[in-house]
Design a protein around this motif. Structure first.
Motif, short mmCIF file in Angstrom:
data_model
loop_
_atom_site.label_atom_id
_atom_site.label_comp_id
_atom_site.label_asym_id
_atom_site.label_seq_id
_atom_site.Cartn_x
_atom_site.Cartn_y
_atom_site.Cartn_z
N ILE A 90 0.82 -1.22 0.00
CA ILE A 90 0.00 0.00 0.00
C ILE A 90 0.85 1.27 0.00
CG2 ILE A 90 -2.01 -1.13 1.02
CD1 ILE A 90 -0.05 1.20 3.23
N ALA A 91 2.16 1.15 0.20
CA ALA A 91 3.04 2.33 0.17
C ALA A 91 4.50 1.86 0.13
CB ALA A 91 2.81 3.22 1.38
N ARG A 92 5.36 2.81 -0.17
CA ARG A 92 6.81 2.58 -0.13
C ARG A 92 7.46 3.77 0.58
NH1 ARG A 92 7.83 -1.60 -3.95
NH2 ARG A 92 5.97 -2.01 -5.20
N ASN A 93 8.76 3.66 0.85
CA ASN A 93 9.42 4.73 1.59
C ASN A 93 10.89 4.82 1.23
OD1 ASN A 93 9.55 6.85 3.50
ND2 ASN A 93 8.24 5.74 4.93
N ARG A 94 11.55 5.82 1.81
CA ARG A 94 13.00 6.02 1.63
C ARG A 94 13.65 6.15 2.99
NH1 ARG A 94 12.01 11.44 -1.01
NH2 ARG A 94 10.16 11.15 0.25
N LEU A 95 14.93 5.85 3.05
CA LEU A 95 15.69 5.93 4.30
C LEU A 95 16.53 7.20 4.27
CD1 LEU A 95 15.89 3.87 6.69
CD2 LEU A 95 18.07 3.16 5.72
N VAL A 96 16.55 7.92 5.41
CA VAL A 96 17.33 9.16 5.49
C VAL A 96 18.06 9.23 6.83
CG1 VAL A 96 15.75 10.43 3.97
CG2 VAL A 96 15.41 10.50 6.46
N VAL A 97 19.08 10.07 6.86
CA VAL A 97 19.76 10.40 8.11
C VAL A 97 19.23 11.76 8.55
CG1 VAL A 97 21.97 10.85 9.25
CG2 VAL A 97 21.83 9.12 7.43
N ILE A 98 18.89 11.86 9.83
CA ILE A 98 18.36 13.11 10.36
C ILE A 98 19.27 13.66 11.45
CG2 ILE A 98 15.95 12.65 9.82
CD1 ILE A 98 15.62 11.83 12.83
N TYR B 81 12.78 6.90 8.33
CA TYR B 81 12.19 7.02 7.01
C TYR B 81 12.01 8.50 6.65
CZ TYR B 81 10.98 2.08 7.72
OH TYR B 81 11.02 0.74 7.96
N ALA B 82 11.95 8.76 5.36
CA ALA B 82 11.72 10.14 4.90
C ALA B 82 10.41 10.69 5.43
CB ALA B 82 11.74 10.18 3.38
N SER B 83 9.39 9.83 5.54
CA SER B 83 8.10 10.27 6.06
C SER B 83 8.18 10.67 7.53
CB SER B 83 7.05 9.16 5.88
OG SER B 83 7.48 7.96 6.50
N ASP B 84 9.03 9.99 8.29
CA ASP B 84 9.22 10.36 9.70
C ASP B 84 9.86 11.74 9.81
OD1 ASP B 84 8.36 7.82 10.81
OD2 ASP B 84 10.23 7.01 10.06
N ALA B 85 10.90 11.97 9.00
CA ALA B 85 11.59 13.26 9.03
C ALA B 85 10.63 14.39 8.69
CB ALA B 85 12.76 13.24 8.05
N HIS C 294 2.16 12.77 3.13
CA HIS C 294 2.87 12.53 4.39
C HIS C 294 4.30 12.03 4.17
CE1 HIS C 294 -0.20 13.06 7.62
NE2 HIS C 294 -1.02 12.96 6.59
N GLY C 295 4.78 12.04 2.94
CA GLY C 295 6.17 11.70 2.68
C GLY C 295 6.43 10.29 2.21
N PHE C 296 5.38 9.49 2.03
CA PHE C 296 5.55 8.14 1.51
C PHE C 296 5.61 8.17 -0.01
CE2 PHE C 296 3.66 7.70 5.67
CZ PHE C 296 4.28 6.58 6.20
N LEU C 297 5.99 7.06 -0.60
CA LEU C 297 5.93 6.89 -2.04
C LEU C 297 4.71 6.04 -2.37
CD1 LEU C 297 9.69 6.07 -2.73
CD2 LEU C 297 8.54 8.28 -3.01
N ARG C 298 4.15 6.24 -3.55
CA ARG C 298 2.99 5.47 -3.96
C ARG C 298 3.28 3.97 -3.97
NH1 ARG C 298 -1.16 8.04 -6.80
NH2 ARG C 298 -1.54 6.02 -7.80
N ALA C 299 2.22 3.20 -3.81
CA ALA C 299 2.36 1.73 -3.81
C ALA C 299 2.96 1.23 -5.10
CB ALA C 299 0.99 1.09 -3.58
N ASP C 300 2.63 1.89 -6.21
CA ASP C 300 3.12 1.43 -7.51
C ASP C 300 4.42 2.11 -7.93
OD1 ASP C 300 2.18 3.97 -8.00
OD2 ASP C 300 0.65 3.39 -9.45
N HIS C 301 5.05 2.86 -7.01
CA HIS C 301 6.30 3.56 -7.34
C HIS C 301 7.40 2.56 -7.67
CE1 HIS C 301 9.35 6.76 -7.14
NE2 HIS C 301 10.11 5.87 -6.57
N GLY C 302 7.97 2.71 -8.85
CA GLY C 302 9.08 1.85 -9.24
C GLY C 302 8.71 0.45 -9.64
N SER C 303 7.40 0.17 -9.70
CA SER C 303 6.99 -1.18 -10.07
C SER C 303 6.72 -1.28 -11.56
CB SER C 303 5.73 -1.57 -9.30
OG SER C 303 4.67 -0.70 -9.61
#
Length: 245
Positions: free
Chosen positions: A95-103, A182-186, A236-245
């Motif tokens: 239902i969603a995807r995300n990215r990893l970041v350093v904060i 995650y990018a959404s957390d930041a 909210h900073g997430f990527l769409r479920a179909d992102h990159g698919s």
């Protein structure tokens, strides 16, 4: 007399309060907090949300906790649930995807290279991240640090937490100089800022599988993939479920 009794019965039934619709109970990864509340507000039935680390949520479901839907931040935990025989886990939908970041705390300087991490932590500082074996964000962070050749050097300098939002809070409060979230957390926390975006190829894809564990839960899982719900998640900073698919 019979007619009067029938009319009285109808009137009494109309006077009874309508039975409240049973809510759909969702166990979800902590990183979805905020986004899911907004999605749930647009769902046509009441929703009760319970958050925690994906490992914790998965174990509770496997132990029989009364959930209609479970949404995790890692497909491995959903596979674990399917292997445990939890009905519905084997047909989970992303239902969603995300990215990893350093904060770092707000107004911090960018991190030009991961090799700078030890110096930025200083003599006593620790790197906040989810617990490496139970929290997906921690597992992704370990994979990235290993890929960057820094795991052996930094594994004794970690502040590992029960969920990714707890790692976010450590940095927001100034208890840790850096964190991996995650990018959404930041985006959700104004007291921190992203200082480095982790390359996607440095860890496994970050996906959020959702499983309907009851018939009542299926409508909500389907709703999470609608355009309206996807737009909220992206906001909210997430990527769409179909992102990159």
């Amino acid at each position: 007399m019979i007619r009067f009794s029938a009319i009285l019965t109808v009137l009494c039934s109309l006077a009874l309060p309508l039975r409240a619709e049973a809510p759909v109970t969702v166990f979800a990864a902590a990183s979805l907090r905020g986004a899911l509340e907004e999605v749930a507000a647009g769902f046509p039935a009441p929703v009760v949300l319970s958050y925690g680390g994906s490992g914790t949520m998965a174990r509770q479901v496997a132990s029989g906790a009364p959930a209609d839907v479970v949404v995790l931040a890692n497909s491995d935990w959903m596979t674990w649930l399917a292997d445990k025989g939890v009905a519905g886990a084997e047909t989970a939908q992303i239902i969603a995807r995300n990215r990893l970041v350093v904060i770092a705390p707000a107004d911090s300087a960018p991190l030009a290279d991961p090799a700078e991490l030890p110096a930025r932590l200083g003599a006593e500082g620790r790197l906040a991240m989810g617990q490496r074996d139970a929290v997906p964000a921690g597992s992704y962070a370990r994979a990235w640090l290993t890929h960057a050749g820094l795991w052996q050097r930094l594994q004794s300098r970690l502040a590992e937490t029960d969920n990714v939002r707890a790692a976010l809070a450590l940095v927001a409060r100034g208890d840790a100089p850096l964190g991996v979230v995650y990018a959404s957390d930041a985006q959700a926390e104004p007291e921190v800022q992203t200082v480095y975006e982790v390359p996607a190829e440095a860890h496994a894809p970050i996906t959020y599988p959702a499983a309907a564990l009851t018939p009542e839960g299926k409508a909500l899982v389907d709703f999470l993939t609608t355009e309206a719900a996807q737009a909220i998640l992206v906001d909210h900073g997430f990527l769409r479920a179909d992102h990159g698919s």
